[in-house]
Design a protein around this motif. Sequence first.
Motif, mmCIF file in Angstrom:
data_model
loop_
_atom_site.group_PDB
_atom_site.id
_atom_site.type_symbol
_atom_site.label_atom_id
_atom_site.label_comp_id
_atom_site.label_asym_id
_atom_site.label_seq_id
_atom_site.Cartn_x
_atom_site.Cartn_y
_atom_site.Cartn_z
ATOM 1 N N ILE A 183 72.401 48.886 23.339
ATOM 2 C CA ILE A 183 71.028 48.391 23.419
ATOM 3 C C ILE A 183 70.187 48.846 22.222
ATOM 4 C CG2 ILE A 183 68.883 48.606 24.741
ATOM 5 C CD1 ILE A 183 70.732 46.501 25.778
ATOM 6 N N LEU A 227 76.617 63.973 38.509
ATOM 7 C CA LEU A 227 75.485 63.124 38.121
ATOM 8 C C LEU A 227 74.202 63.941 38.049
ATOM 9 C CD1 LEU A 227 75.815 59.563 39.577
ATOM 10 C CD2 LEU A 227 76.015 60.391 37.244
ATOM 11 N N TYR A 270 63.818 54.188 40.379
ATOM 12 C CA TYR A 270 64.556 54.804 39.273
ATOM 13 C C TYR A 270 64.104 56.248 39.067
ATOM 14 C CZ TYR A 270 66.988 50.626 37.657
ATOM 15 O OH TYR A 270 67.827 49.566 37.555
ATOM 16 N N LYS A 279 77.778 50.813 42.400
ATOM 17 C CA LYS A 279 76.675 50.368 43.245
ATOM 18 C C LYS A 279 77.208 49.537 44.422
ATOM 19 C CE LYS A 279 73.396 46.672 42.983
ATOM 20 N NZ LYS A 279 73.160 45.496 42.152
ATOM 21 N N GLN A 304 60.289 50.886 39.810
ATOM 22 C CA GLN A 304 61.023 49.798 40.423
ATOM 23 C C GLN A 304 62.206 50.366 41.197
ATOM 24 O OE1 GLN A 304 61.914 47.079 37.232
ATOM 25 N NE2 GLN A 304 59.737 46.855 36.787
ATOM 26 N N GLU A 335 68.934 41.695 35.841
ATOM 27 C CA GLU A 335 68.206 42.896 35.424
ATOM 28 C C GLU A 335 68.301 43.061 33.899
ATOM 29 O OE1 GLU A 335 67.018 46.976 37.270
ATOM 30 O OE2 GLU A 335 67.010 44.939 38.011
ATOM 31 N N ARG A 336 69.512 42.875 33.366
ATOM 32 C CA ARG A 336 69.723 43.074 31.935
ATOM 33 C C ARG A 336 69.110 41.947 31.112
ATOM 34 N NH1 ARG A 336 75.970 45.195 31.938
ATOM 35 N NH2 ARG A 336 75.505 47.324 32.570
ATOM 36 N N GLY A 378 77.260 54.660 36.624
ATOM 37 C CA GLY A 378 76.392 53.737 35.918
ATOM 38 C C GLY A 378 76.881 52.306 35.901
ATOM 39 N N PRO A 413 81.610 59.837 41.160
ATOM 40 C CA PRO A 413 81.451 59.096 39.917
ATOM 41 C C PRO A 413 82.269 59.740 38.807
ATOM 42 C CG PRO A 413 79.537 60.499 40.293
ATOM 43 C CD PRO A 413 80.514 60.793 41.388
ATOM 44 N N ALA A 414 82.875 58.925 37.959
ATOM 45 C CA ALA A 414 83.601 59.452 36.802
ATOM 46 C C ALA A 414 82.853 59.041 35.546
ATOM 47 C CB ALA A 414 85.019 58.912 36.759
ATOM 48 N N LYS A 415 83.122 59.760 34.459
ATOM 49 C CA LYS A 415 82.407 59.503 33.212
ATOM 50 C C LYS A 415 82.803 58.150 32.626
ATOM 51 C CE LYS A 415 84.183 61.637 29.959
ATOM 52 N NZ LYS A 415 84.914 61.507 28.706
ATOM 53 N N SER A 465 73.061 56.442 33.919
ATOM 54 C CA SER A 465 73.200 55.410 34.948
ATOM 55 C C SER A 465 72.030 54.448 34.874
ATOM 56 C CB SER A 465 73.198 56.032 36.341
ATOM 57 O OG SER A 465 74.353 56.742 36.560
ATOM 58 N N PRO A 523 69.148 50.103 41.839
ATOM 59 C CA PRO A 523 70.138 49.255 42.521
ATOM 60 C C PRO A 523 71.042 50.015 43.486
ATOM 61 C CG PRO A 523 70.649 49.455 40.192
ATOM 62 C CD PRO A 523 69.391 50.191 40.410
ATOM 63 N N MET A 524 70.992 51.341 43.472
ATOM 64 C CA MET A 524 71.817 52.093 44.411
ATOM 65 C C MET A 524 71.166 52.125 45.799
ATOM 66 S SD MET A 524 74.250 53.131 42.396
ATOM 67 C CE MET A 524 75.115 54.531 43.086
ATOM 68 N N GLN A 531 65.998 42.400 29.162
ATOM 69 C CA GLN A 531 66.035 43.157 27.909
ATOM 70 C C GLN A 531 66.758 42.411 26.784
ATOM 71 O OE1 GLN A 531 64.842 45.451 25.660
ATOM 72 N NE2 GLN A 531 64.761 46.785 27.418
ATOM 73 N N GLN A 555 70.162 53.679 32.365
ATOM 74 C CA GLN A 555 70.208 52.758 31.226
ATOM 75 C C GLN A 555 71.312 51.718 31.392
ATOM 76 O OE1 GLN A 555 72.050 52.509 28.069
ATOM 77 N NE2 GLN A 555 73.508 54.178 28.177
ATOM 78 N N GLU A 556 72.392 52.071 32.114
ATOM 79 C CA GLU A 556 73.444 51.084 32.350
ATOM 80 C C GLU A 556 72.952 49.978 33.270
ATOM 81 O OE1 GLU A 556 77.108 50.624 31.720
ATOM 82 O OE2 GLU A 556 76.099 51.334 29.934
ATOM 83 N N PHE A 557 72.194 50.353 34.300
ATOM 84 C CA PHE A 557 71.723 49.354 35.254
ATOM 85 C C PHE A 557 70.625 48.488 34.657
ATOM 86 C CE2 PHE A 557 73.216 52.370 38.697
ATOM 87 C CZ PHE A 557 74.312 51.595 39.014
ATOM 88 N N SER A 558 69.630 49.130 34.051
ATOM 89 C CA SER A 558 68.416 48.403 33.671
ATOM 90 C C SER A 558 68.390 48.015 32.199
ATOM 91 C CB SER A 558 67.198 49.271 33.971
ATOM 92 O OG SER A 558 67.219 50.406 33.133
ATOM 93 N N PHE A 559 69.245 48.657 31.381
ATOM 94 C CA PHE A 559 69.241 48.465 29.927
ATOM 95 C C PHE A 559 67.963 49.004 29.292
ATOM 96 C CE2 PHE A 559 72.590 45.308 28.210
ATOM 97 C CZ PHE A 559 73.580 45.992 28.851
ATOM 98 N N GLN A 560 67.150 49.766 30.044
ATOM 99 C CA GLN A 560 65.932 50.364 29.454
ATOM 100 C C GLN A 560 66.295 51.768 28.961
ATOM 101 O OE1 GLN A 560 64.127 46.947 30.187
ATOM 102 N NE2 GLN A 560 62.956 48.565 29.300
ATOM 103 N N VAL A 561 67.041 51.813 27.855
ATOM 104 C CA VAL A 561 67.626 53.095 27.442
ATOM 105 C C VAL A 561 66.593 54.097 26.947
ATOM 106 C CG1 VAL A 561 68.330 51.883 25.358
ATOM 107 C CG2 VAL A 561 69.209 54.133 25.773
ATOM 108 N N PHE A 562 65.610 53.619 26.201
ATOM 109 C CA PHE A 562 64.647 54.573 25.627
ATOM 110 C C PHE A 562 63.756 55.196 26.700
ATOM 111 C CE2 PHE A 562 65.524 51.825 21.893
ATOM 112 C CZ PHE A 562 66.139 52.795 21.128
ATOM 113 N N GLY A 582 82.016 64.141 35.948
ATOM 114 C CA GLY A 582 81.494 63.294 37.011
ATOM 115 C C GLY A 582 80.356 63.876 37.816
#
Lengths: 303, 243
Positions: free
Chosen positions: A95, B189, B21, A162, B12, A115-116, A157, A179-181, B197, B15-16, A119, B199-206, B187
């Motif tokens: 990203i 968290l 978040y 999920k 917001q 969701e993605r 992630g 969870p794993a890396k 996690s 997703p879990m 962005q 940033q993976e779900f939402s892509f809002q990394v910053f 593993g």
Amino acid sequence: MRNFRSIGLALVATFAVSQAGAEELTGTLKNIKDTGAITLGFRDSSIPFSYLDDNQKPIGFAMDICYKIVDAVKKELKLDKLEVKLNPVTSATRIPLMANGTIDLECGSTTNNAERQKQVAFTNTHFLTASRYVFKKASGLKSIDDLKGKTVVSTAGTTNIKQLTEANVEKKLGANIIPAKDHAEAFLMVETDRAVAFVMDDILLASLVAGSKSPGDYVISKDAFSKPEPYGIMLRKDDAPFKKVVDAATAALYTSGEGQKLYDKWFTQKIPPKGLNLNTPISDELKHEFAKPSDSPNPDDYK
Amino acid sequence: MNYHWNWGIFFQPNPMGTGTYLDMLLSGLVLTLETGALAWIIALITGSIVGVMRTLPSKGANWFGFAYVEFFRNMPLLVQLFLWFFVLPELLPNSAGLWLKQLPNAPFWTAAIGIGFFMSARVAVQLQAGIGSLPRGQKMAATALGLTTVQVYRYVLLPMAFRIILPPLTSEFLNTIKNTAVAITIGLLELTGEARSMQEFSFQVFEAFTAATLLYLLVNAVVVTAMRFLERYVAIPGYITGK
């Protein structure tokens, strides 16, 4: 005084010309034209979508698609030469690198979801994958219900963990989810009996099994945790002219039958560097998608 | 930059299905604090014992302390956690290995104990330096008073040495908290893991990593302030650590 005025007029004139030029070409297309180069982001271990061969050169199904897009861009911009730069990305860097303009296309196995899309943008779907689990044949876990009370691993992630969490609540499985890396580590957990099952996109499971020490020991479940979800080549959002070129290029590729040929090359035949064969013939869903290309993030649109 | 900032993302739902978040990040923060705290307790206790051993007259104790410190200090933390989590259970007899693997919360215990041992080597070196910095006469005077070796350490050397090394210990404590981020490799968290996690779900990394950075800064500010108070509380007027 007259001199100043003429300079001013000349300045205005050049400005107007460049303005007119900018109207024709904006965003990524303009950048590519100006620099004479396009940058592809690749993954180092997303077999068979985008990974390194033994010369450390990125290859794969998504890479082949990206090279087709590059050809289309070159034709669109009427360039004699278009330099292709390659830039490695990870799930954490794709990203930022896309946002700051380092990469123009991300060629990998990125799930396209709503969701993605807030962005980034995605072009037409190049693969559909459902969430399934891999287990050792000896443990005989036929259905999702057999995971009751067991230790199950998935990658942190991901959408898969999920879905696993949701199924755990809905079906009252009471499974211990860890969870794993990354995928390799999650698979290692099943290999070493730390977990009985690993929930992941079925195609990634197929490649992990094919690459393992004894592929015969593992089975991928028939039961799925999700509908098939789309993978797409990622590009910057709000860049309609570039997206139009990319969409047209991928649509032409998929509908022409060449898409199917590319698919067979990577999913049903031996692939470098180790000669693995993923033995995954094209699904009906993906066949339909290739006939009618779509960039929809909604799994319900792929039937 | 063509990035769509969205600071509202924290409020917001994630997703879990575990709240927003922000809740996700905060649950990671709690795990970071628990891991950090347990690791620090282990580091302080083991580190003190090994540090004292390195200053004892006994050759055997010296050698053990030396070996311990070099073992834990010279391997990257990342490698150590990987070894404890993945390799150790394979080396044990089958049943013991299986028991270890199926332990609930295995990543948490492995991370806390692994980071604790790694940091204990550093605490040991600090304490050895602290004891070494005391004038030789102190030990001799204490012995001349008829104190046993244990009493010399308990009543004379350790109270002084710990006061001297309190400021560097603060930074070791901060390092322990920051090192918990390595635990995502097995593993766990914790805060960094949850930010990833997110940033993976939402892509809002910053946004995700900005929030994580602020939370780490906040925790470390609390630790620094608390340690300042402790330093002032135990300071002896007239000594290097006092005013």
